[in-house]
Design an enzyme around this catalytic site. Sequence first.
Site, PDB file in Angstrom:
ATOM      1  N   GLY A 190      42.193  92.853  87.476  1.00  0.00           N
ATOM      2  CA  GLY A 190      41.454  92.254  88.586  1.00  0.00           C
ATOM      3  C   GLY A 190      40.636  91.061  88.124  1.00  0.00           C
ATOM      4  N   TYR A 205      33.035 101.533 100.146  1.00  0.00           N
ATOM      5  CA  TYR A 205      32.839 101.011  98.783  1.00  0.00           C
ATOM      6  C   TYR A 205      31.447 101.395  98.257  1.00  0.00           C
ATOM      7  CZ  TYR A 205      32.375  97.314  95.158  1.00  0.00           C
ATOM      8  OH  TYR A 205      32.183  96.607  93.991  1.00  0.00           O
ATOM      9  N   ASP A 239      46.550  98.897  84.206  1.00  0.00           N
ATOM     10  CA  ASP A 239      46.487  98.673  85.655  1.00  0.00           C
ATOM     11  C   ASP A 239      47.778  99.237  86.253  1.00  0.00           C
ATOM     12  OD1 ASP A 239      46.167  97.388  88.368  1.00  0.00           O
ATOM     13  OD2 ASP A 239      44.574  96.293  87.344  1.00  0.00           O
ATOM     14  N   LYS A 273      30.343 104.063  95.338  1.00  0.00           N
ATOM     15  CA  LYS A 273      29.608 103.630  94.143  1.00  0.00           C
ATOM     16  C   LYS A 273      28.321 104.440  93.953  1.00  0.00           C
ATOM     17  CE  LYS A 273      32.301 100.368  92.436  1.00  0.00           C
ATOM     18  NZ  LYS A 273      32.871 100.423  91.079  1.00  0.00           N
ATOM     19  N   ASP A 331      47.839 104.666  86.354  1.00  0.00           N
ATOM     20  CA  ASP A 331      47.326 104.925  87.707  1.00  0.00           C
ATOM     21  C   ASP A 331      46.224 105.962  87.566  1.00  0.00           C
ATOM     22  OD1 ASP A 331      46.799 105.728  90.270  1.00  0.00           O
ATOM     23  OD2 ASP A 331      48.903 105.905  90.859  1.00  0.00           O
ATOM     24  N   ILE A 332      45.012 105.588  87.913  1.00  0.00           N
ATOM     25  CA  ILE A 332      43.888 106.520  87.695  1.00  0.00           C
ATOM     26  C   ILE A 332      43.976 107.761  88.583  1.00  0.00           C
ATOM     27  CG2 ILE A 332      42.211 104.868  86.779  1.00  0.00           C
ATOM     28  CD1 ILE A 332      41.044 105.064  89.782  1.00  0.00           C
ATOM     29  N   GLY A 390      42.376  96.793  84.920  1.00  0.00           N
ATOM     30  CA  GLY A 390      42.024  95.638  84.093  1.00  0.00           C
ATOM     31  C   GLY A 390      42.626  94.318  84.529  1.00  0.00           C
TER      32      GLY A 390
HETATM   33  N1  LIG Z   1      33.892  91.236  91.056  1.00  0.00           N
HETATM   34  C1  LIG Z   1      32.671  91.478  91.518  1.00  0.00           C
HETATM   35  O1  LIG Z   1      32.012  90.610  92.113  1.00  0.00           O
HETATM   36  C2  LIG Z   1      32.085  92.831  91.308  1.00  0.00           C
HETATM   37  C3  LIG Z   1      32.803  93.863  90.767  1.00  0.00           C
HETATM   38  N2  LIG Z   1      32.209  95.105  90.609  1.00  0.00           N
HETATM   39  C4  LIG Z   1      32.994  96.212  90.062  1.00  0.00           C
HETATM   40  O2  LIG Z   1      33.654  95.824  88.868  1.00  0.00           O
HETATM   41  C5  LIG Z   1      34.932  96.451  88.805  1.00  0.00           C
HETATM   42  C6  LIG Z   1      36.002  95.391  88.590  1.00  0.00           C
HETATM   43  O3  LIG Z   1      35.917  94.487  89.666  1.00  0.00           O
HETATM   44  P1  LIG Z   1      37.040  93.397  89.946  1.00  0.00           P
HETATM   45  O4  LIG Z   1      37.776  93.080  88.713  1.00  0.00           O
HETATM   46  O5  LIG Z   1      36.393  92.330  90.713  1.00  0.00           O
HETATM   47  O6  LIG Z   1      37.991  94.204  90.951  1.00  0.00           O
HETATM   48  P2  LIG Z   1      39.442  93.783  91.486  1.00  0.00           P
HETATM   49  O7  LIG Z   1      39.555  94.297  92.876  1.00  0.00           O
HETATM   50  O8  LIG Z   1      39.694  92.356  91.225  1.00  0.00           O
HETATM   51  O9  LIG Z   1      40.397  94.646  90.537  1.00  0.00           O
HETATM   52  C7  LIG Z   1      40.507  96.047  90.649  1.00  0.00           C
HETATM   53  C8  LIG Z   1      41.784  96.483  89.981  1.00  0.00           C
HETATM   54  O10 LIG Z   1      41.946  97.884  90.214  1.00  0.00           O
HETATM   55  C9  LIG Z   1      43.323  98.116  90.269  1.00  0.00           C
HETATM   56  N3  LIG Z   1      43.652  99.397  90.903  1.00  0.00           N
HETATM   57  C10 LIG Z   1      43.703  99.692  92.228  1.00  0.00           C
HETATM   58  N4  LIG Z   1      44.162 100.956  92.402  1.00  0.00           N
HETATM   59  C11 LIG Z   1      44.359 101.467  91.161  1.00  0.00           C
HETATM   60  C12 LIG Z   1      44.826 102.729  90.680  1.00  0.00           C
HETATM   61  N5  LIG Z   1      45.183 103.711  91.519  1.00  0.00           N
HETATM   62  N6  LIG Z   1      44.925 102.909  89.354  1.00  0.00           N
HETATM   63  C13 LIG Z   1      44.582 101.910  88.481  1.00  0.00           C
HETATM   64  N7  LIG Z   1      44.159 100.717  88.878  1.00  0.00           N
HETATM   65  C14 LIG Z   1      44.042 100.482  90.210  1.00  0.00           C
HETATM   66  C15 LIG Z   1      43.892  96.934  91.045  1.00  0.00           C
HETATM   67  O11 LIG Z   1      45.278  96.775  90.795  1.00  0.00           O
HETATM   68  C16 LIG Z   1      43.034  95.796  90.529  1.00  0.00           C
HETATM   69  O12 LIG Z   1      43.700  95.063  89.519  1.00  0.00           O
HETATM   70  C17 LIG Z   1      35.105  97.236  90.111  1.00  0.00           C
HETATM   71  O13 LIG Z   1      34.802  98.583  89.868  1.00  0.00           O
HETATM   72  C18 LIG Z   1      34.077  96.619  91.033  1.00  0.00           C
HETATM   73  O14 LIG Z   1      33.590  97.555  91.950  1.00  0.00           O
HETATM   74  C19 LIG Z   1      30.926  95.352  90.981  1.00  0.00           C
HETATM   75  C20 LIG Z   1      30.187  94.367  91.553  1.00  0.00           C
HETATM   76  C21 LIG Z   1      30.658  93.018  91.683  1.00  0.00           C
HETATM   77  C1  LIG Z   2      29.487  92.577  95.048  1.00  0.00           C
HETATM   78  C2  LIG Z   2      30.715  93.387  94.939  1.00  0.00           C
HETATM   79  O1  LIG Z   2      30.625  94.534  94.603  1.00  0.00           O
HETATM   80  C3  LIG Z   2      32.029  92.807  95.266  1.00  0.00           C
HETATM   81  N1  LIG Z   2      32.179  91.465  94.783  1.00  0.00           N
HETATM   82  C4  LIG Z   2      32.222  92.792  96.766  1.00  0.00           C
HETATM   83  O2  LIG Z   2      31.812  91.796  97.375  1.00  0.00           O
HETATM   84  O3  LIG Z   2      32.696  93.798  97.304  1.00  0.00           O
END
Ligand SMILES: NC(=O)C1=CN([C@@H]2O[C@H](COP(=O)(O)OP(=O)(O)OC[C@H]3O[C@@H](n4cnc5c(N)ncnc54)[C@H](O)[C@@H]3O)[C@@H](O)[C@H]2O)C=CC1
Ligand SMILES: CC(=O)[C@H](N)C(=O)O
Length: 359
Positions: free
Chosen positions: A65, A195, A88, A199, A106-107, A63
Amino acid sequence: MPIVKNVSRAVSQLLQSSGCGCGISIVPVRCIGVSPRQVASDASFHSVSFSESDHPRVLITGGLGQLGVGLAKLLRKRFGKNNVILSDIRKPADHVFHSGPFIYSDILDYKNLREIVVNNRITWLFHYSALLSAVGEANVPLARAVNITGLHNVLDIAAEHNLRLFVPSTIGAFGPTSPRDPTPDLCIQRPRTIYGVSKVHAELMGEYYHYRYGLDFRCLRYPGIISADSQPGGGTTDYAVQIFHDAIKTGKFQCNLKPDTRLPMMYIDDCLKATLEVMEAPAEALTMRTYNISAMSFTPEELAQEVQKHVPELQVTYNVDEVRQAIADSWPMNFDDSNARRDWGWKHDYDLPEEESRG
Ligand SMILES: NC(=O)C1=CN([C@@H]2O[C@H](COP(=O)(O)OP(=O)(O)OC[C@H]3O[C@@H](n4cnc5c(N)ncnc54)[C@H](O)[C@@H]3O)[C@@H](O)[C@H]2O)C=CC1
Ligand SMILES: CC(=O)[C@H](N)C(=O)O
């Protein structure tokens, strides 16, 4: 009719929340009785429905990120501050820590995750933990562990405890052999990143658990998400966030994708709205469990022009990162989200003006 605001409005809002003080006040199921880990292959499953009259008790993994803090804010507004737990493996900033419940999780630690779900009587889980496309390519073993093994833990716990589970997928779940313009929900998916592979795996496993164990799995394929007050986590679409920060801080932006690279994008408010809406949609409205959602599509050049309307002194240069460019070139250019619009009434609020939406 939805209010479709153009990207200038989003750009202006993004720039304002980034904190700049220039003239325009820019401040820049059914449930199974036992865990799928323990279940015999010929077991039969019964239904225990989630009581819709109660507020859900929510856990968000990963959460801290780009997206999780905003999601927690939205969900807390709707369900109450103490009903939404952010988690997180990172240390939260003070303002996040004081904004509502936060817990270390930690997942990859199955027992710890199960304990959190049980002790907090969690009913909805938003599984945001992941390594994104670019950082995933830089550390494939870690991406495989977090994105695949972590997902397995989450799926089993969700099925065992009758949770409604949201897992985001991405435009990155498609690859060079997918139709790119537009990309429908159902088509060839042969991504070339760990990635993307993870997914597609998540989509298929979630759907399998839905049909096999009655898990209430819901999944949206997000486009690249643009936001101002949170940093991107190492993806291919990060440039579309970085440009706002750099426009405010230095007035110079070096883009790591070619100027004409068209990708589907969405403003964070639309993304979070869609996430809540699909979780609240009645199960009978969902003809699918994984939906594309779409808002706008633009290139770095088009976005730079839009930002320059607000920050005319912004200088943009291009220094292409081959890894990110290859990934972007294999992803959809436009996303077909007609199923989401038909089934549960998805509508975006932020768009490009018609004449600028295509190159
Ligand atoms: N931001 C984007 O543009 C997009 C995001 N998504 C998906 O949305 C979700 C959230 O994305 P964001 O917030 O951008 O990702 P992010 O990369 O900013 O955050 C991911 C979080 O996961 C945490 N993490 C890593 N290893 C972990 C573990 N072992 N246990 C618990 N937490 C852990 C990290 O500390 C980080 O805070 C992801 O699943 C991503 O694939 C999908 C498409 C676009
Ligand atoms: C589109 C996504 O899933 C992400 N922002 C990435 O670029 O990896």
